[in-house]
Write a protein that holds these residues in place. Structure first.
Motif, PDB file in Angstrom:
ATOM      1  N   LEU A   1       0.831  -1.204   0.000  1.00 53.09           N
ATOM      2  CA  LEU A   1       0.000   0.000   0.000  1.00 53.09           C
ATOM      3  C   LEU A   1       0.868   1.257   0.000  1.00 53.09           C
ATOM      4  CD1 LEU A   1      -2.870   1.022  -0.028  1.00 53.09           C
ATOM      5  CD2 LEU A   1      -2.928   0.823   2.464  1.00 53.09           C
TER       6      LEU A   1
ATOM      7  N   LEU B   1      -7.588  -6.109  -0.040  1.00 53.17           N
ATOM      8  CA  LEU B   1      -6.903  -6.105   1.256  1.00 53.17           C
ATOM      9  C   LEU B   1      -7.737  -6.873   2.286  1.00 53.17           C
ATOM     10  CD1 LEU B   1      -5.653  -2.404   1.516  1.00 53.17           C
ATOM     11  CD2 LEU B   1      -4.272  -4.429   1.044  1.00 53.17           C
TER      12      LEU B   1
ATOM     13  N   LEU C   1      -2.757   7.583   3.491  1.00 52.03           N
ATOM     14  CA  LEU C   1      -3.693   7.268   2.406  1.00 52.03           C
ATOM     15  C   LEU C   1      -4.842   8.269   2.358  1.00 52.03           C
ATOM     16  CD1 LEU C   1      -5.042   5.414   0.262  1.00 52.03           C
ATOM     17  CD2 LEU C   1      -5.963   4.074   2.163  1.00 52.03           C
TER      18      LEU C   1
END
Length: 493
Positions: free
Chosen positions: A313, A330, A348
């Motif tokens: 990620l 995920l 993120l």
């Protein structure tokens, strides 16, 4: 009466089915091959050489500056039909001359194509009988790789064989993405011609093949088709999936696949600059695994972890162009992870619009793991303001999925209708969809493992395998917390 084209398709499929069945029956007789994980690589590298030779002959006719990647006497046409090469002589030629040449070991006749060397550096002939090997090669000579009908049909048959090896690989801890999940992720990524599309954990090439099929009808010129093929990029760490991926892409019409064999976490952290960025990432990275310390140390201190999915990620966030987007599989443990996980999720949500999380039902990856999985869709267009959650449920009367009753494409239909197209317009909350503002996510320490508020979770009525899967996920989370604590303590030393 059936159409002539359909009759031809059926005839071609029946003929090639018979060829492949005979080929596999021959391999079953050889004492050097044990199971599909031995037989499929053997079939694949021979099919590769057969198909590659046909491509080379086509290139020779079409390209003024043609230069052979494989020279005689190592071309398929040179040795595979030679009546003097049979039995022990054939086996000795393949083991002692052909494969060393393809691996680049013969200095006086090294192949010019680096892809060939990279592909064959870990390939070995596992068949012990030169006579059975000769029978196998004669079967493969019946496939006409100059015929588009045969290539199309072989691609279909090869996909069915890949499903079998995926089942076998699952016993080794590799969980390949079900095709309905791949199709949904590709469709909801709204791909366009001219975009660079990367799968950094490409396995046997499922996301790349589906992206090709999504876009190839729009590529209406030779230049556009060539550009599309170059824009489909993959990275695969393990030699067997890498071989299968190359064969899969070649059978789907990609002459020179842009796929490299490497640890994606090493490669992506080694690359820098705008030219290394991509528009779209579609992937199902390994989860539940651990990377060696030398890999995790390539990442910033605060996000160093051995959990592979976390590191992927982070690497993807660095790999995307501004405005780029990602669809990624995920596990639940990543959604509620703490320690380094909190910092990664914070980044993120700060850098990207995590607009949608699709929660998959129990058993999508059954029978190999019952760990629940999720599909995250985000765009590198600025901070998240709110995240929509959508819960996909199994058909009525079923709790989950199994090997004999897998997920089907139509089970995503309602989600696709709700999605709102590329602009995600007119979304509404319902019994399967709900939204969470960024303030609530921040307050909850970026926990993304949020259950459907319409559901009343009754532990007494949940199936034992689901409860066991949650316990496993909780154990993984405890390990993640401890890893994060160690990193935090090291920063204060």
């Amino acid at each position: 009466m059936p159409a002539a084209g359909k009759t031809a398709d059926k005839t071609s499929r029946a003929r090639l089915n018979a060829v492949i069945k005979s080929a596999r029956d021959i391999m079953r007789k050889d004492a050097g091959l044990n199971g599909d994980l031995d037989r499929l690589p053997q079939l694949s590298w021979l099919l590769f050489l057969r198909a590659f030779d046909a491509l080379e002959q086509s290139r020779k006719l079409l390209e003024d500056d043609y230069r052979a990647a494989i020279e005689e006497p190592y071309r398929w046409r040179d040795w595979a039909s030679d009546p003097e090469l049979y039995g022990d002589a054939l086996r000795d030629f393949i083991n002692g001359r052909l494969l060393p040449y393809l691996r680049g070991e013969l200095k006086e006749a090294a192949p010019r194509d680096a892809v060939i060397v990279d592909l064959f550096k870990d390939i070995h002939n596992r068949m012990l009988s030169g006579y059975l090997l000769g029978d196998l090669i004669r079967q493969l000579n019946q496939i006409n790789f100059a015929s588009s009908d045969d290539i199309h049909t072989m691609a279909y048959l090869y996909e069915s064989i890949l499903r079998e090896v995926r089942d076998a690989a699952g016993d080794s801890g590799e969980f390949y993405t079900p095709r309905p999940v791949i199709r949904f992720m590709v469709k909801q990524s709204f791909l366009s011609l001219g975009e660079s599309i990367l799968d950094p954990a490409c396995g046997t090439g499922g996301f790349l093949v589906e992206s090709l099929e999504e876009l190839q009808d729009k590529a209406d010129s030779t230049e556009a088709r060539q550009r599309l093929q170059r824009d489909l990029r993959g990275i695969e760490k393990k030699p067997l999936p890498y071989l299968l991926c190359l064969m899969n892409l070649i059978l789907h019409g990609i002459d020179s696949p842009t796929v490299v064999r490497n640890n994606a976490l090493v490669q992506m952290t080694s690359e820098s600059g705008p030219a290394s960025k991509v528009d779209v990432v579609l992937t199902n990275p390994p989860f539940g695994g651990e990377e060696e310390a030398s890999v995790s140390e390539r990442f910033p201190k605060g996000v160093q972890t051995k959990e592979t999915a976390w590191l992927f990620l982070v690497a993807i966030l660095d790999k995307l162009k501004p405005g780029g987007r990602c669809a990624i599989v995920l596990p639940n443990g990543v959604l509620f992870g703490d320690g380094a996980g909190v910092r990664i999720k914070e980044r993120l949500l700060r850098e990207c619009d995590l607009h949608t999380i699709v929660r998959l039902p129990q058993g999508v990856f059954a029978p190999y793991t019952q760990i629940p999985a999720n599909l995250l869709f985000f765009e590198k267009t600025g901070p998240t303001k709110e995240t929509w959650f959508y819960e996909v449920v199994p058909p009525e009367g079923r709790k989950g999925y199994s090997k004999t009753k897998p997920m089907r494409d139509e089970e995503f239909d309602e989600c696709i209708k709700w999605w709102g197209g590329r602009e995600r317009a007119d979304r509404e909350e319902n019994e399967r969809a709900w939204r969470v503002p960024i303030a609530a996510l921040v307050e909850n320490r970026f926990n993304l493992d949020l259950t459907n508020p319409s559901n009343k979770d009754d532990l007494a009525h949940r199936p034992p395998n689901e409860l066991a899967a949650d316990l496993i996920a909780a154990e993984r989370e405890i390990l993640s917390l401890l890893e994060g604590l160690i990193v935090d303590l090291e920063e204060f030393e």
